[in-house]
Design an enzyme around this catalytic site. Structure first.
Site, PDB file in Angstrom:
ATOM      1  N   GLY A  97       0.841  -1.187   0.000  1.00 27.32           N
ATOM      2  CA  GLY A  97       0.000   0.000   0.000  1.00 27.32           C
ATOM      3  C   GLY A  97       0.875   1.234   0.000  1.00 27.32           C
ATOM      4  O   GLY A  97       2.058   1.152   0.349  1.00 27.32           O
ATOM      5  N   ASP A 104     -18.167 -12.105 -22.176  1.00 25.80           N
ATOM      6  CA  ASP A 104     -18.767 -12.423 -20.876  1.00 25.80           C
ATOM      7  C   ASP A 104     -20.182 -12.980 -21.016  1.00 25.80           C
ATOM      8  O   ASP A 104     -20.520 -14.005 -20.437  1.00 25.80           O
ATOM      9  CB  ASP A 104     -18.796 -11.181 -19.965  1.00 25.80           C
ATOM     10  CG  ASP A 104     -17.414 -10.601 -19.774  1.00 25.80           C
ATOM     11  OD1 ASP A 104     -16.440 -11.337 -20.014  1.00 25.80           O
ATOM     12  OD2 ASP A 104     -17.304  -9.417 -19.417  1.00 25.80           O
ATOM     13  N   HIS A 148       7.860  -7.536  -3.874  1.00 25.56           N
ATOM     14  CA  HIS A 148       6.539  -7.936  -4.391  1.00 25.56           C
ATOM     15  C   HIS A 148       6.645  -9.250  -5.178  1.00 25.56           C
ATOM     16  O   HIS A 148       6.934  -9.218  -6.367  1.00 25.56           O
ATOM     17  CB  HIS A 148       5.990  -6.834  -5.301  1.00 25.56           C
ATOM     18  CG  HIS A 148       5.574  -5.612  -4.547  1.00 25.56           C
ATOM     19  ND1 HIS A 148       4.316  -5.469  -4.023  1.00 25.56           N
ATOM     20  CD2 HIS A 148       6.260  -4.496  -4.210  1.00 25.56           C
ATOM     21  CE1 HIS A 148       4.232  -4.312  -3.393  1.00 25.56           C
ATOM     22  NE2 HIS A 148       5.406  -3.699  -3.487  1.00 25.56           N
ATOM     23  N   CYS A 188       5.388  -6.022   1.564  1.00 29.13           N
ATOM     24  CA  CYS A 188       5.730  -4.601   1.550  1.00 29.13           C
ATOM     25  C   CYS A 188       5.063  -3.860   2.714  1.00 29.13           C
ATOM     26  O   CYS A 188       5.437  -4.054   3.852  1.00 29.13           O
ATOM     27  CB  CYS A 188       5.376  -4.009   0.192  1.00 29.13           C
ATOM     28  SG  CYS A 188       6.203  -2.453  -0.092  1.00 29.13           S
ATOM     29  N   TYR A 189       4.037  -3.047   2.476  1.00 28.66           N
ATOM     30  CA  TYR A 189       3.368  -2.386   3.605  1.00 28.66           C
ATOM     31  C   TYR A 189       2.908  -3.432   4.614  1.00 28.66           C
ATOM     32  O   TYR A 189       2.959  -3.225   5.824  1.00 28.66           O
ATOM     33  CB  TYR A 189       2.168  -1.557   3.110  1.00 28.66           C
ATOM     34  CG  TYR A 189       1.379  -0.921   4.247  1.00 28.66           C
ATOM     35  CD1 TYR A 189       1.750   0.318   4.764  1.00 28.66           C
ATOM     36  CD2 TYR A 189       0.284  -1.579   4.815  1.00 28.66           C
ATOM     37  CE1 TYR A 189       1.040   0.889   5.826  1.00 28.66           C
ATOM     38  CE2 TYR A 189      -0.424  -1.020   5.863  1.00 28.66           C
ATOM     39  CZ  TYR A 189      -0.048   0.214   6.367  1.00 28.66           C
ATOM     40  OH  TYR A 189      -0.734   0.772   7.408  1.00 28.66           O
ATOM     41  N   GLU A 227       4.333 -10.945  -6.328  1.00 24.97           N
ATOM     42  CA  GLU A 227       3.253 -11.046  -7.321  1.00 24.97           C
ATOM     43  C   GLU A 227       3.599 -10.379  -8.645  1.00 24.97           C
ATOM     44  O   GLU A 227       2.953 -10.622  -9.655  1.00 24.97           O
ATOM     45  CB  GLU A 227       1.964 -10.423  -6.745  1.00 24.97           C
ATOM     46  CG  GLU A 227       1.958  -8.895  -6.596  1.00 24.97           C
ATOM     47  CD  GLU A 227       2.623  -8.391  -5.309  1.00 24.97           C
ATOM     48  OE1 GLU A 227       3.385  -9.164  -4.696  1.00 24.97           O
ATOM     49  OE2 GLU A 227       2.414  -7.218  -4.938  1.00 24.97           O
ATOM     50  N   LYS A 266     -11.485 -11.397 -15.687  1.00 26.39           N
ATOM     51  CA  LYS A 266     -11.758 -11.551 -17.126  1.00 26.39           C
ATOM     52  C   LYS A 266     -11.012 -12.763 -17.721  1.00 26.39           C
ATOM     53  O   LYS A 266     -11.578 -13.532 -18.486  1.00 26.39           O
ATOM     54  CB  LYS A 266     -11.302 -10.272 -17.835  1.00 26.39           C
ATOM     55  CG  LYS A 266     -11.596 -10.230 -19.305  1.00 26.39           C
ATOM     56  CD  LYS A 266     -12.910  -9.555 -19.558  1.00 26.39           C
ATOM     57  CE  LYS A 266     -13.298  -9.563 -20.996  1.00 26.39           C
ATOM     58  NZ  LYS A 266     -14.650  -9.036 -21.168  1.00 26.39           N
TER      59      LYS A 266
END
Ligand code: XMP
Length: 513
Positions: free
Chosen positions: A56, A228, A170, A83-84, A172, A369
């Site tokens: 964050g 979708d 990070h 991180c945060y 990710e 998605k």
């Protein structure tokens, strides 16, 4: 959705929060994002197997720093702070956080000090992505340092006792080369999640849920021609067969032959019948002489509802309206969303359910998605369809600038068809997030053969994007542009000039209206 094993990601406002969720899902584990302010009881109800605290932009020292209202470290489940999330762990559990630390952005070499659990299988030195201001200088009591970097002596910490972990980088972000191994270790080795979340398991569970939910009631699904609603209809049909009623409103503002393609796909590929409602005249009459973009949108939206309402009442058993709402629309996130959602009034079937006394069913509420696409593939939706670019509800109505006439629609449909055809021929379709042609009400002088022409201008637009909130214009190769321009001017009557749009979003929007 009833899933026995799951991870909760607490969102502290990082731009990467959704990315963490997508990575966790890719690793085959179901997860949900909740704001850091989630109530303890709500979290206990969810009963996750582990918790990830996101990064964050805040510093734990700020007076309004995001801090959960209860002690997340006392829940008795494994925690990974990123991180945060790491700084919060240290701050709350008595470590030392240096607010004067040198900011660190970009790649760094992580050096592993302990290969047990979190870093099992990771190289002794591995590239990771850093993006932080504050840094940890000493771990809390009971924690050990399990990795460091040249700039940060404390890059990752662990309390083996309490199964609490924190990383400064990070995992990710894809620049963290072995980030997936690290996240996977947390999920499988530390949280001990065994279940596999995959399109197949989603489909099985969703079918059971849909059947239980709708009972004997019929379900109406509006097919827009987009990915979708298409995947949604195929899934619903698998679940409830002929109790599904598909309606496609052909507003006359679709791409060339698109309504026909939708019909063929459903009828011949899936053996699902679709009511195609030819409403072109109704739409064009209502739009006649209207130039203002917002007015056009409102007219198109209202007409759509009007037509749909009449058609839907023909199904006596209908009790439900299916909608293709996706997870990013649902997440109650603290991350800042771009302003685009409020800049234009987006068109959907909102307003309909209350008016018609229909209940809503949204089987994709938990999906991203790319997961809808994966579900589509699994359900046998052809690849060319699954990878389709997004197409806006108001269709060509917002790509013909100024007032709309049948002639202009035909002109734009032809130009757009050639444009996309050449993009596909050049093998670029999947590299581009969205591509389309726009017809400008601007005439310019040209010369064709020996004759002077005075015709309209077509704009070609192509962008790359992740979610449509921001976008970059796509650097179309010159030779492809040359072919497109040549073909459009030679083959489409009414266009004598072609221009390429080099505006990113922001400051532009993707559509021209
Ligand atoms: P903008 O133009 O806002 O577009 O940058 C972002 C994305 O949203 C699509 N878009 C719409 N989709 N109804 C829709 O269903 C609309 O009214 C609408 N307006 C824009 C646009 O095509 C792009 O993918």
């Amino acid at each position: 959705m009833n899933i026995s094993e799951k991870i909760v990601i607490l969102d502290f406002g990082s731009q990467y929060t959704q990315l963490i969720a997508r990575k966790v899902r890719e690793l085959g584990v179901y997860c949900e994002i909740h704001p850091f302010s989630v109530k303890l009881e709500a979290l206990q109800d969810i009963n996750p197997n582990g918790l990830i605290l996101s990064g964050g932009p805040s510093s734990v020292f700020e007076s309004d720093a995001p801090i959960p209202g209860f002690n997340v470290f006392e829940l008795g489940i494994p925690v990974l702070g990123i991180c945060y999330g790491l700084q919060l762990t240290a701050y709350q559990l008595g470590g030392e956080v240096d607010k004067a630390a040198k900011r660190e952005y970009g790649r760094a070499t992580l050096r592993i000090d302990s290969f047990d659990d979190l870093f099992d299988g990771v190289n002794a030195a591995t590239t990771v992505w850093m993006s932080h201001g504050d840094a940890l200088t000493a771990p809390p009591k009971g924690f050990e340092i399990i990795a460091h970097s040249d700039n940060s002596p404390v890059c990752a910490i662990r309390s083996a006792d309490k199964q609490i972990f924190g990383v400064q980088f990070h995992p990710e972000v894809h620049h963290s080369e072995q980030g997936n191994i690290i996240l996977n270790n947390f999920l499988r080795k530390i949280c001990k999640v065994e279940a596999i979340w995959s399109p197949t398991s989603f489909i099985e569970q969703a079918i059971a849920d849909i059947r239980e939910k709708v009972g004997d009631g019929g379900v109406i699904c509006a097919l827009s021609g987009g990915v979708d609603s298409t995947v949604l209809a195929v899934l619903l049909h698998k679940a409830i067969g002929d109790k599904l009623h598909c309606i496609h409103v052909d507003s006359g503002l679709m791409r060339l032959n698109e309504s026909r393609q939708i019909y063929d796909l459903f009828k011949h590929h899936f053996d699902i019948s679709v009511d195609i409602i030819d409403a072109e005249k109704l739409f064009l009459d209502a739009l006649s002489g209207v130039s203002d973009p917002e007015k056009k949108r409102k007219i198109i939206g209202n007409k759509f509802i009007e037509v749909f309402e009449v058609e839907a009442t023909k199904f006596n058993d209908a009790k439900w309206l299916a909608q293709g709402t996706l997870y990013p629309d649902v997440i109650e996130s603290v991350s800042v969303k771009g302003p685009s959602a409020t800049i234009k009034s987006h068109h959907n079937v909102g307003g309909l359910p209350e008016k018609m006394n229909l209940k809503i069913i949204e089987p994709f509420r938990e999906l991203f998605k790319d997961e809808v696409r994966a579900v589509g593939r699994e359900l046998g939706v052809p690849e060319w369809f699954v990878n389709r670019h997004p197409f806006p509800g108001p269709g060509l109505g917002i790509r013909i600038l100024g007032d709309i006439t049948k002639d202009k629609i035909v002109t734009l449909q032809k130009a757009d068809e050639i444009y996309l055809d050449e993009i596909r021929n050049a093998g670029l379709y999947d590299e581009i997030w969205q591509a389309f042609a726009v017809l400008l009400p601007v005439k310019s002088v040209g010369v064709m053969g020996d004759e002077r022409t005075y015709e309209n201008t077509a704009v070609l637009r192509a962008v790359t994007s992740v979610d449509g909130m921001t976008a970059d214009w796509y650097p179309m190769p010159y030779e492809v542009l040359a072919r497109m321009s040549n073909r459009i001017i030679n083959e489409v009557r009414g266009i004598n000039r072609v221009v390429y749009d080099i505006t990113s979003k922001p400051p532009g929007t993707i559509e021209w209206e």
